[in-house]
Write a protein that holds these residues in place. Structure first.
Motif, mmCIF file in Angstrom:
data_model
loop_
_atom_site.group_PDB
_atom_site.id
_atom_site.type_symbol
_atom_site.label_atom_id
_atom_site.label_comp_id
_atom_site.label_asym_id
_atom_site.label_seq_id
_atom_site.Cartn_x
_atom_site.Cartn_y
_atom_site.Cartn_z
ATOM 1 N N TYR A 58 -26.229 -78.857 82.721
ATOM 2 C CA TYR A 58 -25.824 -78.562 83.999
ATOM 3 C C TYR A 58 -25.456 -79.587 85.152
ATOM 4 O O TYR A 58 -24.568 -79.718 85.589
ATOM 5 N N THR A 62 -22.252 -81.373 86.626
ATOM 6 C CA THR A 62 -22.190 -81.624 88.190
ATOM 7 C C THR A 62 -21.904 -82.748 88.594
ATOM 8 O O THR A 62 -20.823 -83.343 89.418
ATOM 9 N N TRP A 93 -19.217 -74.162 89.054
ATOM 10 C CA TRP A 93 -19.277 -72.793 88.451
ATOM 11 C C TRP A 93 -18.018 -71.926 89.120
ATOM 12 O O TRP A 93 -17.915 -70.826 88.635
ATOM 13 N N GLY A 98 -18.238 -73.290 83.475
ATOM 14 C CA GLY A 98 -19.253 -73.600 84.384
ATOM 15 C C GLY A 98 -20.018 -72.597 84.844
ATOM 16 O O GLY A 98 -21.045 -72.344 85.029
ATOM 17 N N LEU A 101 -22.257 -71.293 82.184
ATOM 18 C CA LEU A 101 -23.466 -72.319 81.917
ATOM 19 C C LEU A 101 -24.308 -72.002 82.866
ATOM 20 O O LEU A 101 -25.430 -71.962 82.726
ATOM 21 N N LEU A 102 -23.967 -71.769 84.037
ATOM 22 C CA LEU A 102 -24.873 -71.429 85.105
ATOM 23 C C LEU A 102 -25.570 -70.153 84.932
ATOM 24 O O LEU A 102 -26.730 -70.208 85.043
ATOM 25 N N LEU A 105 -28.343 -70.715 82.361
ATOM 26 C CA LEU A 105 -29.173 -71.410 82.897
ATOM 27 C C LEU A 105 -30.444 -70.370 83.922
ATOM 28 O O LEU A 105 -31.593 -70.562 83.761
#
Length: 184
Positions: A58, A62, A93, A98, A101-102, A105
């Protein structure tokens, strides 16, 4: 030179997190079935490892946004060089990939919280719970790794020019890619 390796580091970290989640899904469950305490204790380090590698993945996405690495398809579709840093940070995000993926996480963060705060519970139950959470992680990480994604997939300038021409977006004018495409 550094921006050339950041997306690859993120992809590699994502694949390592997938391998760790496969181990977390199987080894503790087998340990609970065979009553092997070392195998059951295997779940917590795997949760830590997944969290660390997903955090690296992540963070690399970023960094690609903040450094305007438009060779990354996801960055090229969801950002431009004129945005302030805080919009670029939140654009990570802002798109589908994204945000997924967040979300993964955060899922692994909660898995890690279960691993840390359930130490006083019976080890058989904790290993089974963490194994099931590992199975959920496997599903999402398989989806994110092998469904035509990740955002770290590179695009050539020609492909990006075609993308800009087909969709009619004005990203090319803002980022200067229009001039880059005209030079080829």
């Amino acid at each position: 030179m550094l921006t050339l390796t950041i997306p690859e580091v993120g992809l590699f970290a994502l694949l390592i997190a997938l391998c760790l989640s496969l181990l977390q899904a199987t080894v503790p469950l087998l340990g609970a079935a065979t009553r092997r305490p070392l195998w059951m204790a295997f779940a917590e380090p795997m949760a830590w490892g997944q969290f660390v590698f997903l955090l690296v993945s992540y963070a690399s996405l970023t960094a690609s946004f903040l450094l305007d690495d438009f060779s990354v398809d996801y960055v090229a579709r969801n950002s431009n060089s004129m945005l302030p840093w805080y919009y670029k940070f939140s654009a990570v995000w802002g798109g589908h990939e994204g945000s997924l993926l967040l979300w993964i996480l955060m899922l692994i963060g909660w898995t890690l919280a279960v691993a840390i705060f359930s130490r006083k519970l019976p080890s058989v139950m904790v290993s089974q719970v963490l194994s099931v959470l590992g199975m959920v992680s496997v599903g999402f990480l398989l989806f994110i790794d092998f469904s035509g994604w990740p955002p770290c997939k590179k695009r050539k300038c020609e492909d990006l020019c075609d993308l800009l021409a087909q969709t009619g977006q004005q990203v090319g004018r803002i980022t200067g890619l229009e001039a880059q495409c005209a030079r080829r």
